[in-house]
Design a protein around this motif. Structure first.
Motif, mmCIF file in Angstrom:
data_model
loop_
_atom_site.group_PDB
_atom_site.id
_atom_site.type_symbol
_atom_site.label_atom_id
_atom_site.label_comp_id
_atom_site.label_asym_id
_atom_site.label_seq_id
_atom_site.Cartn_x
_atom_site.Cartn_y
_atom_site.Cartn_z
ATOM 1 N N GLU A 42 0.499 -0.864 0.021
ATOM 2 C CA GLU A 42 -0.121 0.088 -0.134
ATOM 3 C C GLU A 42 1.234 1.293 -0.271
ATOM 4 O OE1 GLU A 42 -2.958 3.068 -0.312
ATOM 5 O OE2 GLU A 42 -2.933 0.604 -0.689
ATOM 6 N N ARG A 46 0.980 3.902 -2.712
ATOM 7 C CA ARG A 46 0.071 5.546 -2.632
ATOM 8 C C ARG A 46 1.560 6.450 -3.375
ATOM 9 N NH1 ARG A 46 -3.210 6.716 1.998
ATOM 10 N NH2 ARG A 46 -2.022 8.247 1.950
ATOM 11 N N SER A 70 -10.369 9.832 0.059
ATOM 12 C CA SER A 70 -9.731 8.982 -0.589
ATOM 13 C C SER A 70 -10.233 7.178 0.890
ATOM 14 C CB SER A 70 -8.629 7.785 -1.311
ATOM 15 O OG SER A 70 -8.072 7.986 -0.590
ATOM 16 N N THR A 71 -10.353 8.527 2.001
ATOM 17 C CA THR A 71 -10.015 7.362 3.061
ATOM 18 C C THR A 71 -10.516 8.165 4.252
ATOM 19 O OG1 THR A 71 -8.430 8.990 4.450
ATOM 20 C CG2 THR A 71 -7.518 6.988 3.517
#
Length: 121
Positions: A42, A46, A70-71
């Motif tokens: 991840e 990112r 996005s989170t």
């Protein structure tokens, strides 16, 4: 993976990874007893996203907003509308420069260089 492996896989320097880590954009998943940072896939994803977005003209602040949304989904309307307008303006400017370059290639430089004129408008 260690920070050096992450940096190499993403095509950036270790100092870049540390910079993004300080900004909270990339987070190590763990640390060894010796203090070495470990990152997962991840983090690599990112980091690649950040670099690609910057190459496309997004500022780091805009990238931070997109990653934050996005989170924790929120309304991106204003951010996206502003970016679309900026991209359209850049496309317009690039088209003018493209046409000016084609003019110079076809006709040579006349009184004023068309490329300079296109960039000054």
């Amino acid at each position: 993976m260690r920070i050096s492996e992450l940096a190499r896989a993403a095509g950036v320097g270790i100092s870049t990874v540390r910079f993004y880590e300080r900004r909270g954009l990339v987070v190590p998943t763990s640390r060894t007893h010796g203090g070495y940072r470990h990152y997962d896939r991840e983090a690599l994803r990112r980091l690649k996203f950040i670099r690609r977005a910057q190459r496309l003209g997004f500022t780091l602040a805009e990238v931070e907003q997109i990653l934050a949304f996005s989170t924790a989904p929120a309304d991106l309307g204003d951010v996206l509308a502003g970016k679309v307008a900026e991209i359209e303006q850049r496309m317009h400017d690039l088209e003018r420069v493209r046409l000016a370059l084609l003019d110079v290639a076809a006709n040579g430089v006349q009184e004023q260089c068309p490329v300079v004129a296109a960039l000054n408008d």
